[in-house]
Design a protein around this motif. Sequence first.
Motif, short mmCIF file in Angstrom:
data_model
loop_
_atom_site.label_atom_id
_atom_site.label_comp_id
_atom_site.label_asym_id
_atom_site.label_seq_id
_atom_site.Cartn_x
_atom_site.Cartn_y
_atom_site.Cartn_z
N SER A 27 7.16 -51.39 96.51
CA SER A 27 8.13 -50.38 96.78
C SER A 27 8.94 -51.18 96.72
O SER A 27 9.59 -52.45 97.34
N PRO A 28 10.24 -50.62 96.78
CA PRO A 28 11.88 -50.87 96.69
C PRO A 28 12.65 -51.52 97.91
O PRO A 28 13.13 -52.65 97.15
N LYS A 29 11.92 -51.13 98.88
CA LYS A 29 12.67 -52.01 100.29
C LYS A 29 11.85 -53.37 99.89
O LYS A 29 12.84 -54.00 100.25
N ASN A 30 11.48 -54.10 99.31
CA ASN A 30 10.63 -55.41 99.44
C ASN A 30 11.41 -55.69 98.09
O ASN A 30 11.17 -57.03 97.92
N LYS A 31 11.81 -55.20 97.02
CA LYS A 31 12.53 -55.84 95.53
C LYS A 31 13.55 -57.20 95.76
O LYS A 31 12.79 -58.63 95.11
N LYS A 32 14.60 -56.66 96.62
CA LYS A 32 15.17 -58.07 97.14
C LYS A 32 14.89 -59.33 97.41
O LYS A 32 14.43 -60.45 96.75
N ARG A 33 13.54 -59.22 98.38
CA ARG A 33 13.30 -60.25 98.70
C ARG A 33 12.15 -60.97 98.00
O ARG A 33 12.52 -62.17 97.73
N PHE A 34 11.77 -60.18 97.01
CA PHE A 34 10.66 -61.12 95.63
C PHE A 34 11.75 -61.62 94.61
O PHE A 34 11.44 -62.57 94.00
N GLU A 35 13.05 -60.71 94.44
CA GLU A 35 13.68 -60.96 93.39
C GLU A 35 14.08 -63.30 94.28
O GLU A 35 14.19 -63.79 93.06
N GLU A 36 14.56 -62.51 95.46
CA GLU A 36 15.32 -64.11 96.40
C GLU A 36 14.21 -65.41 95.77
O GLU A 36 14.23 -66.42 95.87
N ASP A 37 13.02 -64.38 95.83
CA ASP A 37 11.67 -66.27 96.03
C ASP A 37 10.94 -66.13 94.57
O ASP A 37 10.09 -67.31 94.36
N ALA A 38 11.67 -65.78 93.85
CA ALA A 38 10.96 -65.82 92.34
C ALA A 38 12.15 -67.15 91.56
O ALA A 38 12.05 -67.72 91.44
N GLN A 39 13.30 -66.47 92.68
CA GLN A 39 14.24 -67.47 91.87
C GLN A 39 14.29 -69.01 92.51
O GLN A 39 15.01 -70.08 92.27
N LEU A 40 13.78 -69.30 93.64
CA LEU A 40 13.92 -70.65 94.68
C LEU A 40 13.31 -71.16 93.83
O LEU A 40 14.05 -72.25 93.44
N ALA A 41 12.51 -71.00 93.13
CA ALA A 41 11.86 -72.41 92.36
C ALA A 41 12.73 -73.22 91.22
O ALA A 41 12.58 -74.59 90.78
N LEU A 42 13.34 -72.21 90.69
CA LEU A 42 14.49 -72.29 89.95
C LEU A 42 16.06 -72.79 90.45
O LEU A 42 16.91 -73.78 89.47
N ASP A 43 16.18 -72.60 91.37
CA ASP A 43 17.26 -72.94 91.88
C ASP A 43 17.89 -74.04 93.05
O ASP A 43 17.36 -73.95 93.87
N ASP A 44 17.55 -75.89 92.68
CA ASP A 44 18.11 -76.24 93.42
C ASP A 44 19.25 -76.16 94.16
O ASP A 44 18.19 -76.73 95.12
N GLN A 45 20.37 -75.69 93.95
CA GLN A 45 20.98 -75.55 94.99
C GLN A 45 20.85 -74.46 96.32
O GLN A 45 21.14 -74.50 97.09
N ASP A 46 19.67 -73.33 95.67
CA ASP A 46 19.82 -72.68 97.06
C ASP A 46 18.82 -73.13 97.55
O ASP A 46 18.42 -72.55 98.54
N ARG A 47 17.69 -73.94 97.27
CA ARG A 47 16.47 -74.88 98.14
C ARG A 47 17.77 -75.12 99.35
O ARG A 47 17.12 -75.15 100.15
N GLN A 48 18.03 -75.99 98.99
CA GLN A 48 19.27 -76.18 99.90
C GLN A 48 19.95 -75.51 101.31
O GLN A 48 20.30 -75.96 102.47
N ARG A 49 20.44 -74.84 100.68
CA ARG A 49 21.57 -73.69 101.47
C ARG A 49 20.23 -73.03 102.10
O ARG A 49 19.98 -72.77 102.91
N LEU A 50 19.50 -72.42 101.83
CA LEU A 50 18.36 -71.70 102.25
C LEU A 50 17.62 -72.46 103.00
O LEU A 50 16.81 -72.18 103.69
#
Length: 60
Positions: A27-50
């Motif tokens: 569903s389109p309303k979950n797209k942003k959430r899943f995109e954020e979750d997909a990037q968590l493993a790749l972004d060390d900076q975002d892990r600390q910020r989030l």
Amino acid sequence: MNWGVLHSIATVAAFIAFIGIAWWAYSPKNKKRFEEDAQLALDDQDRQRLSSHKRTKDIQ
């Protein structure tokens, strides 16, 4: 009720559950959430910020 009817009911219930999960996942309303979750493993900076701030999925 015999086993054939029970198997048919279980098959239809499983198919309906599959359709519901697929609809939720794509569903389109979950797209942003899943995109954020997909990037968590790749972004060390975002892990600390989030970890110190709530993510958008946690706000809802």
